[in-house]
Every structure is written in structure tokens, then in C-alpha cells.
Design an enzyme around this catalytic site. Sequence first.
Site, PDB file in Angstrom:
ATOM      1  CG  ASN A   7      40.293  51.498  14.635  1.00 15.67           C
ATOM      2  OD1 ASN A   7      40.504  50.549  15.384  1.00 15.67           O
ATOM      3  ND2 ASN A   7      41.260  52.236  14.127  1.00 15.67           N
ATOM      4  CE  LYS A  14      41.533  56.566  16.306  1.00  9.60           C
ATOM      5  NZ  LYS A  14      42.717  56.217  15.569  1.00  9.60           N
ATOM      6  NE  ARG A  91      43.489  49.133  12.344  1.00  6.88           N
ATOM      7  CZ  ARG A  91      44.341  49.571  13.246  1.00  6.88           C
ATOM      8  NH1 ARG A  91      43.957  50.348  14.213  1.00  6.88           N
ATOM      9  NH2 ARG A  91      45.608  49.230  13.182  1.00  6.88           N
ATOM     10  CG  HIS A 180      50.944  50.283   9.448  1.00 10.48           C
ATOM     11  ND1 HIS A 180      52.246  50.578   9.788  1.00 10.48           N
ATOM     12  CD2 HIS A 180      50.179  50.858  10.392  1.00 10.48           C
ATOM     13  CE1 HIS A 180      52.253  51.282  10.902  1.00 10.48           C
ATOM     14  NE2 HIS A 180      51.005  51.469  11.298  1.00 10.48           N
ATOM     15  NE  ARG A 241      54.351  50.604  18.480  1.00  5.01           N
ATOM     16  CZ  ARG A 241      53.523  50.570  17.449  1.00  5.01           C
ATOM     17  NH1 ARG A 241      53.823  49.873  16.381  1.00  5.01           N
ATOM     18  NH2 ARG A 241      52.405  51.249  17.486  1.00  5.01           N
ATOM     19  CD  GLU A 385      45.300  52.735   8.226  1.00 10.88           C
ATOM     20  OE1 GLU A 385      45.572  51.652   8.727  1.00 10.88           O
ATOM     21  OE2 GLU A 385      45.642  53.826   8.725  1.00 10.88           O
TER      22      GLU A 385
END
Length: 399
Positions: A7, A14, A91, A180, A241, A385
Site C-alpha cells: 500500500n 505499508k 492497493r 473503501h 473531513r 483489506e
Amino acid sequence: MNILVINCGSSSLKYQLINSESEEVLAKGLCERIGIDGSCITHQPKGGEKVKTEIAMPTHTQAVAAVIEKLTDEKVGVVKSLAEIDAVGHRIVHGGEKFASSVVIDAEVMKAIEDCNDLAPLHNPANLIGIRVCAELMPGVPQVGVFDTAFHQTMPPKAYMYGIPYGDYEKYHVRKYGFHGTSHRFVSAALSKAMGKDLKDLKIVSCHLGNGSSITAIENGKSIDTSMGFTPLDGVIMGTRSGAIDASAVTYLAKKMNLSPDEMSSYLNKQCGFLGVSDVSSDNREIYAAINNGDEKAQLTADMLRYEIKKYIGSYAAVMNGLDAVIFTGGIGENSWEVRGGVCTNMDYLGIKIDFELNKTIRGTQAKISTPDSKVEVWVIPTNEELLIARDTLAIISK
Ligand code: AMP
């Protein structure tokens, strides 16, 4: 087979090395401050301690090289050589309208991902760098792209269109994409297994609640609507956000505060949400700690989140003409009994009843928290994930 899941962010990377047969994580870690002074890699082999090493990583090439070195290291490594890494799963944040599922990455796919750069300027270019560097350092190892947006490509036009001139949608590709997707797909599959029912027979609302939050309506195993939109800013209030806001309020505020479009975007993404309303923190735990000290704005923030989630559950039950299950996942969904409990209070008209005492005890583990007589099952399901990326990678390269 051993699958390396990557990722890649603009200054971080990651990784997890996953054995696809046992689905065990053999090692995982994080490279931080890539391209910045003081870069370091934190590596953790299965069953071992975390090892943090300062190492110069002026570019992502050194970061991937450092990952390979750690994975093959005599002391903290978990494989003997690169030859034991069979595939890489990446990802990728934005696949636009081009990707409705995971794919083997080739030159054409790279170009298509690059075409989506405009839609995710902070993420897609970094994802592409990760792919290029892996191809360079692991030549011949197949690479697979798994897109955050892919799961939501099943949304019908009536759900993904905004009320803008159709020509502008066609020209600028401005529509709801949703994010997501990997998480919603993972937890809905886990739910169907836990309930012993086929996904085709379930109407689900999946609530992924973390620093970023999105809520998805899943019917017949397909996403039919979701709360995030053109970008991950839309939907419920999040850590920093704003969530959904009247577009005219945005232009009004930009004028009043004399902010450029980029500055306004930064304001909405980084200074709003829990942080902006509470003036306390972007972190759910700190919001509840402040509530316990009587902080009214923290209470308002928590009330807003629970109210907005409730509205999504109600509206998605309406568009699906029913509801069989609600899932809570993500850092908040998996851990915060206060959020789950608040959302599920006074929802009996919809057939939702939870065991409030049991709910208080569930933290980070899979559990059904609805009562036996609840018409709708409510589940806490930890997301994973990386595992889904590894599963997709295996499935695609085995074809
Ligand atoms: P994520 O982005 O999925 O890592 O989720 C981060 C959010 O989860 C933050 O707002 C955390 O405060 C929240 N969170 C993590 N652990 C807990 C916990 N034990 N109790 C309440 N909230 C938590």
C-alpha cells in the site's frame, strides 16, 4: 504461495507478506518519511518483536529495496530469497470507471491507472511508483492491482450521477465513485459466511467507520449506493473531513475566507470533521474522553456522527426495500461501543434491536450484537483489506 501486499502512499509504504494457503501474515511493516530526512522502516516478523531501523530512503526504490532486505534478512526475515515471493498485490485508490474488478498489471493497465491520476492526485501517482519499483526490483513477479473504487462500479447511474449537465459528467468524469470498496467487500463476504446465508439473499448496510468513514448499501452482494462520492470527502462527518456539505456553503466560505480552490479543499479535508466541530481532536477516543469531562462540543460531534449514520441506514433500507443485516467495521466500528450503541438506539421500527450489555464488551472481534428477536442482524466484523488483496492476487494469477 507468498504474496506481498503493498500500500504505497506519497511518503509511506505499508506492506504485508501473506501466505495464501494458510492466510497467515508472515511479516508486516511500514516505511515512513520516504523522500524526507529521518526515514525509517518498522518491520515485524510473525510472532516477533517490531524492529525499527533508520535508513536513507530518498525515493520509493530504496523503500522497496529495504522491504525486500528485511523480508530476506537472516535474523528478522521470513523467506530465504526473493524467489519465495510469488506475486505482489497493490492497493490502488482510484480506478475511475475503467476498473470494476482487480487485474494483472501490464503496460495498458498502468496507462489506465495513470489516466485516473487527476481523480486521486495524492494517491494514484504514489501507487504507480510502487508498481514501477516492484517491477524493477522483482522482474518477472506478477503484480495485481486491487482498486478501492472497483466494488462500487455496480452502482446504477441514478445513484452515482450528480445533478450537473450530462456533458460535464462525460467530459470531466465527475460522479460518485465511492471508496473503501475492498473493506466493504471483505466484511460483507465474512458476514454471509457468519450468517450461513448466500450474499445473493442479503440486504446489507456496511458501516466502515474510521478516520475516514463510508457506509454502503449492498444488495445481492453488489454495492448499489455508498456515502463517499467523487472523493472520500462526502458522506458522514469524519476525523478531519467535513462529510456532506451544501456546495454553496463551500463557495460562500471560500469567498468569506479568501481561500483558493486548493486551500478550500485542504480546509474541508484537514481542518473540519471531529477536529473542527469539537475543537478537541480528530480521534474518536479523545472525543469520548472529552465527553466524559463534560465537553459540549465533543458531545455535539459524537451526536452528529451517530445521527448521520442512522440516516444512512434508514435511507439505504428504503432504497433496498428491506434490511437483513448491519455491519460495523473500521477502527471506530470495531471498537467504539458508544457509536454502535448510539446508532442502534431507537431503531426498532426498522427491526434493529441490539444487546446493549453485550455490545459494550465487543472490541476488535467478530460478534453478533443484535438480540435473538431482532429482525435485522447487527454484526461487528473486523476488516482485513490486505487479506482480500492477497486473495484477489492469488485468484487472478492462478487463472
Ligand atoms: P482507522 O482509520 O480504521 O484506523 O480508525 C481510527 C479511528 O478509530 C480513530 O478515530 C480512533 O479513535 C478509533 N478507535 C480506535 N480504537 C478505538 C477504541 N478502542 N475505542 C474507540 N475508538 C477507537
